[in-house]
Design a protein around this motif. Sequence first.
Motif, PDB file in Angstrom:
ATOM      1  N   TRP A   5      -4.072  86.821  54.901  1.00 52.66           N
ATOM      2  CA  TRP A   5      -5.273  86.404  54.526  1.00 52.66           C
ATOM      3  C   TRP A   5      -5.316  85.143  53.782  1.00 52.66           C
ATOM      4  CZ3 TRP A   5      -9.588  85.801  56.747  1.00 52.66           C
ATOM      5  CH2 TRP A   5     -10.863  85.359  56.159  1.00 52.66           C
ATOM      6  N   ARG A   6      -4.452  85.018  52.754  1.00 54.16           N
ATOM      7  CA  ARG A   6      -4.195  83.867  51.938  1.00 54.16           C
ATOM      8  C   ARG A   6      -3.697  82.567  52.736  1.00 54.16           C
ATOM      9  NH1 ARG A   6      -1.977  87.330  48.202  1.00 54.16           N
ATOM     10  NH2 ARG A   6       0.241  86.880  48.862  1.00 54.16           N
ATOM     11  N   ARG A   7      -2.846  82.794  53.741  1.00 52.77           N
ATOM     12  CA  ARG A   7      -2.255  81.813  54.482  1.00 52.77           C
ATOM     13  C   ARG A   7      -3.551  81.329  55.549  1.00 52.77           C
ATOM     14  NH1 ARG A   7       2.162  85.075  54.986  1.00 52.77           N
ATOM     15  NH2 ARG A   7       1.399  85.603  57.253  1.00 52.77           N
ATOM     16  N   THR A   8      -4.220  82.270  56.160  1.00 56.20           N
ATOM     17  CA  THR A   8      -5.173  81.910  56.990  1.00 56.20           C
ATOM     18  C   THR A   8      -6.549  81.134  56.457  1.00 56.20           C
ATOM     19  OG1 THR A   8      -4.661  83.965  58.537  1.00 56.20           O
ATOM     20  CG2 THR A   8      -6.771  82.890  58.546  1.00 56.20           C
ATOM     21  N   ALA A  29      -4.312  78.873  61.938  1.00 62.27           N
ATOM     22  CA  ALA A  29      -5.234  79.917  61.250  1.00 62.27           C
ATOM     23  C   ALA A  29      -5.347  80.947  61.999  1.00 62.27           C
ATOM     24  CB  ALA A  29      -6.466  79.348  60.798  1.00 62.27           C
ATOM     25  N   ARG A  30      -5.899  80.902  63.324  1.00 60.47           N
ATOM     26  CA  ARG A  30      -6.121  82.155  64.236  1.00 60.47           C
ATOM     27  C   ARG A  30      -4.652  82.654  64.339  1.00 60.47           C
ATOM     28  NH1 ARG A  30      -7.084  80.860  70.185  1.00 60.47           N
ATOM     29  NH2 ARG A  30      -4.943  80.458  70.112  1.00 60.47           N
ATOM     30  N   ARG A  31      -3.776  82.031  64.712  1.00 61.51           N
ATOM     31  CA  ARG A  31      -2.346  82.611  65.089  1.00 61.51           C
ATOM     32  C   ARG A  31      -1.761  83.340  63.746  1.00 61.51           C
ATOM     33  NH1 ARG A  31       0.773  78.027  68.599  1.00 61.51           N
ATOM     34  NH2 ARG A  31      -0.355  78.244  70.373  1.00 61.51           N
ATOM     35  N   SER A  32      -2.012  82.633  62.454  1.00 59.96           N
ATOM     36  CA  SER A  32      -1.277  83.318  61.109  1.00 59.96           C
ATOM     37  C   SER A  32      -2.180  84.777  60.991  1.00 59.96           C
ATOM     38  CB  SER A  32      -1.813  82.261  60.142  1.00 59.96           C
ATOM     39  OG  SER A  32      -1.573  82.956  58.761  1.00 59.96           O
ATOM     40  N   LEU A  33      -3.263  84.947  61.355  1.00 55.31           N
ATOM     41  CA  LEU A  33      -4.247  86.131  61.184  1.00 55.31           C
ATOM     42  C   LEU A  33      -3.661  87.171  62.208  1.00 55.31           C
ATOM     43  CD1 LEU A  33      -6.036  87.851  59.431  1.00 55.31           C
ATOM     44  CD2 LEU A  33      -7.784  86.957  60.854  1.00 55.31           C
ATOM     45  N   LEU A  34      -3.830  86.546  63.381  1.00 55.95           N
ATOM     46  CA  LEU A  34      -3.676  87.509  64.701  1.00 55.95           C
ATOM     47  C   LEU A  34      -2.497  87.505  65.524  1.00 55.95           C
ATOM     48  CD1 LEU A  34      -7.407  87.142  65.925  1.00 55.95           C
ATOM     49  CD2 LEU A  34      -6.357  88.850  64.334  1.00 55.95           C
ATOM     50  N   ALA A  35      -1.540  86.809  65.175  1.00 53.71           N
ATOM     51  CA  ALA A  35      -0.337  86.382  66.203  1.00 53.71           C
ATOM     52  C   ALA A  35       0.379  87.970  66.531  1.00 53.71           C
ATOM     53  CB  ALA A  35       0.556  85.399  65.655  1.00 53.71           C
ATOM     54  N   ALA A  36       0.801  88.396  65.321  1.00 53.75           N
ATOM     55  CA  ALA A  36       1.303  89.578  65.343  1.00 53.75           C
ATOM     56  C   ALA A  36       0.498  90.747  64.923  1.00 53.75           C
ATOM     57  CB  ALA A  36       2.625  89.657  64.394  1.00 53.75           C
ATOM     58  N   PRO A  37      -0.374  91.553  65.843  1.00 53.88           N
ATOM     59  CA  PRO A  37      -1.315  92.509  65.425  1.00 53.88           C
ATOM     60  C   PRO A  37      -0.551  93.679  64.768  1.00 53.88           C
ATOM     61  CG  PRO A  37      -1.482  91.993  67.933  1.00 53.88           C
ATOM     62  CD  PRO A  37      -0.100  91.314  67.227  1.00 53.88           C
ATOM     63  N   VAL A  38      -1.430  93.924  63.514  1.00 56.21           N
ATOM     64  CA  VAL A  38      -0.762  94.961  62.491  1.00 56.21           C
ATOM     65  C   VAL A  38      -1.784  96.128  62.828  1.00 56.21           C
ATOM     66  CG1 VAL A  38       0.807  93.987  61.390  1.00 56.21           C
ATOM     67  CG2 VAL A  38      -1.721  94.057  60.505  1.00 56.21           C
ATOM     68  N   ILE A  39      -1.674  97.561  62.376  1.00 58.73           N
ATOM     69  CA  ILE A  39      -2.718  98.375  62.457  1.00 58.73           C
ATOM     70  C   ILE A  39      -3.839  98.132  61.561  1.00 58.73           C
ATOM     71  CG2 ILE A  39      -3.104 100.777  62.493  1.00 58.73           C
ATOM     72  CD1 ILE A  39      -1.143 100.040  64.630  1.00 58.73           C
ATOM     73  N   GLU A  40      -3.622  97.611  60.549  1.00 53.40           N
ATOM     74  CA  GLU A  40      -4.498  97.199  59.586  1.00 53.40           C
ATOM     75  C   GLU A  40      -5.765  96.238  59.964  1.00 53.40           C
ATOM     76  OE1 GLU A  40      -1.211  98.925  57.450  1.00 53.40           O
ATOM     77  OE2 GLU A  40      -1.474  97.254  58.887  1.00 53.40           O
ATOM     78  N   LEU A  41      -5.709  95.457  61.009  1.00 52.02           N
ATOM     79  CA  LEU A  41      -6.496  94.695  61.459  1.00 52.02           C
ATOM     80  C   LEU A  41      -7.693  95.712  62.226  1.00 52.02           C
ATOM     81  CD1 LEU A  41      -4.383  91.793  63.066  1.00 52.02           C
ATOM     82  CD2 LEU A  41      -6.049  91.673  61.240  1.00 52.02           C
ATOM     83  N   GLY A  42      -7.367  96.830  62.605  1.00 50.37           N
ATOM     84  CA  GLY A  42      -8.335  97.709  63.151  1.00 50.37           C
ATOM     85  C   GLY A  42      -9.344  98.104  62.345  1.00 50.37           C
ATOM     86  N   SER A  67     -15.904  86.345  61.139  1.00 54.87           N
ATOM     87  CA  SER A  67     -15.577  87.683  61.756  1.00 54.87           C
ATOM     88  C   SER A  67     -14.854  87.281  63.332  1.00 54.87           C
ATOM     89  CB  SER A  67     -16.597  88.586  62.005  1.00 54.87           C
ATOM     90  OG  SER A  67     -17.643  87.912  62.593  1.00 54.87           O
ATOM     91  N   ASP A  68     -14.892  86.175  63.600  1.00 55.32           N
ATOM     92  CA  ASP A  68     -14.239  85.871  64.853  1.00 55.32           C
ATOM     93  C   ASP A  68     -13.358  84.952  65.135  1.00 55.32           C
ATOM     94  OD1 ASP A  68     -14.010  85.884  67.740  1.00 55.32           O
ATOM     95  OD2 ASP A  68     -15.912  84.775  68.221  1.00 55.32           O
ATOM     96  N   PRO A  69     -12.224  85.150  64.722  1.00 52.39           N
ATOM     97  CA  PRO A  69     -11.024  84.212  64.616  1.00 52.39           C
ATOM     98  C   PRO A  69     -10.929  83.286  65.919  1.00 52.39           C
ATOM     99  CG  PRO A  69     -10.199  86.200  63.594  1.00 52.39           C
ATOM    100  CD  PRO A  69     -11.606  86.684  64.322  1.00 52.39           C
ATOM    101  N   HIS A  70     -11.148  83.983  67.152  1.00 56.01           N
ATOM    102  CA  HIS A  70     -10.949  83.590  68.618  1.00 56.01           C
ATOM    103  C   HIS A  70     -11.929  82.093  68.759  1.00 56.01           C
ATOM    104  CE1 HIS A  70      -7.792  86.084  69.824  1.00 56.01           C
ATOM    105  NE2 HIS A  70      -8.529  86.852  69.333  1.00 56.01           N
TER     106      HIS A  70
END
Length: 332
Positions: A24-27, A148-161, A88-91
């Motif tokens: 989140w800091r990078r994003t 910014a979007r890629r930094s947050l969502l590029a590699a999905p992790v479970i915590e994003l749920g 709430s909508d990075p896309h």
Amino acid sequence: MTLIPHAIPLINDPQVVHALAARWRRTRTLLLLAAGVLPVAIGLVCVVLAGMTSAGQRIMPWWSAIPAVAAAACAWALLTWLRRNGLSDPHSWLPATTLMTGAQLVLGVLPGSGIALRLSPGAALAVKALCAAGVLGAGSACSLARLARRSLLAAPVIELGSTAFTLVLTDGDTRVVIGTERLDWTTNRVGAGVSFARIIRVTTEANAIVLHTASGSWQVPVPDPATAQALLRRRITWWEERRLAAAERERRRYLDLVRLLAAVSGEATRGGVTVTVDSNGVTTGIALSPDVRELDPDLLAARLMACIERARSDARRQVQDLVLDHAAKASH
């Protein structure tokens, strides 16, 4: 007021906050540059162009300030949208940034440069440099929004749920969108969706997740079924927790309203007669001063009824104020 919070919004789980803190800091840094710093800088470029237009004029033409106003309005609109709805909508970060910075170019930088070149031909080199800076700033803002979007969502992790971010999974012609209240997907240009409230359980099959509902099962192709299943289960759990918390808040507000209504007491006094009533208009007390002993019974009865009506009117006003205040707080 902070434009973008330092902590991920709508998260109360310390483990989730810690797991996504670095991401989140990078994003946040990239998004601040893309949607905040660079659009404001483009607006400042337009302001400088407007100032150069008036440099050789006794009176600055009012219409020369229109590009600067338009560019500033676009920057303000982007910042307002980001603060209220966009986080709430990075896309949507890239489309929104592209739209607003493109509007700044079309409505602000290019017309402002043309006006400055026309009215201040001696500053042609500076005007061209500012125009190039505006174009470069718009292009950089779009690139940073994508990063910014890629930094947050590029590699999905479970915590994003356990966040309010809209998650999008793509696999060929299939696009799966995990929202905050439902799951939607499009396969071969045919769309479907199901709300979290209808999902009983989620299982996996080869290259797909299966949504089991009371009315049947849905098979949704995804690139990584195990990850998609974990994300969806985590999001449904997050949604249930928020729904239960909202229901508990509403229950407490209702109980508070009932308590306040029970304490309502309307009162009216007239000619030595005092009447109190409760929130339902039922008389709870009558007080008569010594002065009313000599009154005619019909006059005393008239005063008593008048006091009852006025006390009931006072109680109705208090009840109305409490209900309207409760409704206003609930809407927020």
